[in-house]
Design a protein around this motif. Structure first.
Motif, PDB file in Angstrom:
ATOM      1  N   ALA A  98     -15.207  -3.122   5.431  1.00 32.33           N
ATOM      2  CA  ALA A  98     -15.297  -1.683   5.053  1.00 32.33           C
ATOM      3  C   ALA A  98     -14.293  -0.287   4.726  1.00 32.33           C
ATOM      4  N   GLN A  99     -13.489  -0.421   5.833  1.00 33.37           N
ATOM      5  CA  GLN A  99     -12.446   0.396   5.650  1.00 33.37           C
ATOM      6  C   GLN A  99     -11.495  -0.384   5.009  1.00 33.37           C
ATOM      7  N   LEU A 100     -11.046  -1.034   5.522  1.00 36.62           N
ATOM      8  CA  LEU A 100     -10.148  -2.154   4.027  1.00 36.62           C
ATOM      9  C   LEU A 100     -10.834  -2.580   3.076  1.00 36.62           C
ATOM     10  N   ILE A 101     -11.900  -2.379   2.337  1.00 30.54           N
ATOM     11  CA  ILE A 101     -12.148  -2.345   0.981  1.00 30.54           C
ATOM     12  C   ILE A 101     -12.266  -0.563   0.650  1.00 30.54           C
ATOM     13  N   ALA A 102     -12.206   0.913   1.271  1.00 22.84           N
ATOM     14  CA  ALA A 102     -11.878   1.395   0.860  1.00 22.84           C
ATOM     15  C   ALA A 102     -10.738   1.529   0.993  1.00 22.84           C
ATOM     16  N   ALA A 103      -9.735   1.125   1.450  1.00 25.71           N
ATOM     17  CA  ALA A 103      -8.274   1.136   1.087  1.00 25.71           C
ATOM     18  C   ALA A 103      -8.223   0.652   0.298  1.00 25.71           C
ATOM     19  N   ARG A 104      -8.628   0.222  -0.666  1.00 25.15           N
ATOM     20  CA  ARG A 104      -8.085  -1.208  -1.692  1.00 25.15           C
ATOM     21  C   ARG A 104      -8.720  -0.282  -2.930  1.00 25.15           C
ATOM     22  N   ALA A 105     -10.017   0.764  -2.364  1.00 24.78           N
ATOM     23  CA  ALA A 105     -10.131   1.580  -3.845  1.00 24.78           C
ATOM     24  C   ALA A 105      -9.558   2.095  -4.299  1.00 24.78           C
ATOM     25  N   LEU A 106      -9.020   2.822  -3.308  1.00 25.46           N
ATOM     26  CA  LEU A 106      -7.673   3.958  -3.346  1.00 25.46           C
ATOM     27  C   LEU A 106      -6.716   3.210  -3.891  1.00 25.46           C
ATOM     28  N   MET A 107      -6.301   1.544  -3.605  1.00 28.78           N
ATOM     29  CA  MET A 107      -5.091   1.566  -4.149  1.00 28.78           C
ATOM     30  C   MET A 107      -5.659   1.152  -6.101  1.00 28.78           C
ATOM     31  N   GLY A 108      -6.954   1.075  -6.257  1.00 30.50           N
ATOM     32  CA  GLY A 108      -7.158   0.787  -7.551  1.00 30.50           C
ATOM     33  C   GLY A 108      -6.987   1.989  -8.179  1.00 30.50           C
TER      34      GLY A 108
END
Length: 501
Positions: A98-108
């Motif tokens: 979940a944390q990695l998914i959130a970080a990837r969203a910010l990278m988006g």
């Protein structure tokens, strides 16, 4: 159009900014097995680690392009790079999917701010005569990330923690930001009103559309949530088009689609992105799970593909002035489709040489087609829309990428599950990573062999569908893109000079 005296140094900054985005996505490819093992990421988690980035980027690209035109392309690019770097730090130390998914969203978010700015700056500082060379160099920089990302990422995954692959981004971001301020002048379009309603409608509509595409294979068309997402996307995007046609100063110049080169280049690239979803999903898993390559060797296996793209980029830049964008794009897409067809014939016992030959064919096709298609569409964009024009194309490609990952990922999973023996444990029928983990715990070599063969069956079907998508792109390119000598696609008199400082 007056040539900028520092245009080639500016191109270096643009290439460096693009490089970091490509490195990140290709590093992630070799990290998938480690994420499965260390974070306990399921196949669904892996899909969302990829799709969270796509979902956010697709929703924000149009707004980001408009902001770049209004507030300054360098400024928006630097903000995007900073956001991308901060998100990379968060991703490196994530301790759950979940944390990695959130970080990837910010990278988006960062990616959405950077991508349209790089192409828009390229449009404004290079004239039509030099633009093809600049585009080829920009594409070559992206391919350098394709080479360096998997190799460096593979070595890091092998010898360090998987989170180190995201730390690669931080120093590159710092160098790119410093170079932007030292070398690149600010540029923006002539002042026009910001379109807040258009920005809101595009954000909501694209997020709803991409989310529905991602969820459709898992939930099915009859699921209420999926139907709601598609309905929201249809209503909001229709309202967006109607509003943009009515407002005096639209955020997005929909009239660009009246230009055959822009439409042909954009739609061809969209179909290529759908097909590429198959490559991203299957190739690194095939190399590591099926052939047993280490992450480092899997990265090295991608080098021939990248080298083929770089060499062919140079050839294409030389040929482009003679044969035109339509011939190069159509020929390149035909070769690319052949690469997918060859990839569909890979077997569970193939070796390094077979994979290398297949990827070289793929690289030749991509190296011919992509710069020519980009040159065609960029030549159709007036300078006053140099930010939002490329953003419109990027948005369509992100939607295509989401569609490719969602549909082809579902297809791969469905074929894998159907090909697994009925006696296999339920958890082993979900993905090859989980099947091999069960086989390792139980010592069941027959289960491992069945999983490898089932994944290879899924690879064959997925790559065959990808080949069809790319062939469709070739047909579109041939029909829509104008041949050499058909006339300029973006006459100088239609281009309003940008302001620089």
């Amino acid at each position: 159009m007056e040539r900028h005296p520092r245009r080639w140094l500016i191109l270096v900054v643009l290439c460096l900014s693009t490089l970091i985005l490509v490195i990140d996505n290709n590093v992630l490819m070799v990290a998938i097995p480690a994420l499965t093992r260390d974070l306990g990421a399921t196949a669904r988690d892996i899909q969302w680690i990829t799709d969270a980035y796509i979902l956010v980027a697709a929703g924000l690209l149009l707004t980001a392009g408009s902001l770049a035109d209004r507030f300054g392309r360098r400024r928006v690019m630097v903000v995007g790079l900073a956001a991308f770097g901060a998100a990379s730090l968060a991703a490196a130390y994530a301790d759950s999917p979940a944390q990695l998914i959130a970080a990837r969203a910010l990278m988006g978010v960062g990616s959405a701010l950077v991508l349209p700015s790089t192409l828009s700056i390229l449009i404004t500082v290079f004239d039509e005569e030099e633009r093809r060379k600049a585009t080829s160099a920009w594409s070559a920089a992206a391919v350098t990330g394709l080479i360096g990302g998997p190799i460096l990422g593979g070595a890091m995954v092998t010898h360090l923690h998987w989170g180190s692959v995201f730390l690669i981004n931080v120093p590159v971001v710092a160098v790119a930001i410093a170079a932007a301020y030292l070398l690149m002048p600010e540029s923006r379009a002539p002042a026009r009103r910001f379109d807040p309603l258009g920005a809101a409608l595009s954000l909501v509509g694209m997020v709803a559309l991409v989310w529905a595409i991602i969820e459709l294979p898992q939930r099915g068309l009859g699921d209420p949530a999926t139907l709601s997402g598609l309905a929201v996307a249809a209503v909001v995007l229709t309202a967006f088009v109607l509003w943009e046609r009515r407002v005096a100063e639209p955020m997005v110049p929909l009239a660009l689609f009246r230009n055959r080169d822009f439409t042909g280049g954009s739609l061809s690239l969209v179909l290529v992105q759908i097909g590429n979803g198959g490559l991203v999903l299957v190739i690194t898993q095939y190399l590591q799970f099926v052939l047993g390559f280490t992450p480092t060797r899997a990265g090295l296996a991608m080098v021939p593909l990248a080298l083929a793209v770089i060499v062919t980029n140079g050839v294409g830049a030389a040929l482009g002035q003679r044969v035109g964008n339509r011939v190069l794009t159509t020929a390149g897409l035909g070769v690319l489709a052949g690469g997918f067809a060859l990839m569909s014939t890979l077997r569970a016992d193939d070796g390094f040489a077979t994979v290398t030959a297949t990827l070289v064919v793929f690289g030749i096709g991509a190296g011919l087609a992509q710069p020519a298609a980009i040159a065609a569409l960029m030549g159709a964009v007036p300078a006053r829309y140099a930010g939002v024009g490329p953003a419109l194309n990027d948005t369509l490609q992100q939607a295509g990428a989401a569609l490719g990952v969602a549909v082809l990922g579902s297809l791969l999973t469905g074929v894998f599950t159907g090909a697994m023996p009925g006696s296999a444990p339920e958890v082993a029928r979900r993905s090859i990573g989980e099947a091999l983990a069960v086989a390792e715990r139980t010592g069941d070599q027959a289960l491992a062999a069945s999983a490898r063969q089932a994944f290879t069956d899924g690879l064959a079907v997925t790559c065959s569908v990808s080949a069809c998508a790319v062939l469709g792109a070739a047909v579109l390119a041939f029909v829509l893109i104008r041949g050499r000598g058909a006339g300029r696609t973006a006459p100088v008199e239609e281009q309003t000079p940008v302001t620089t400082s």
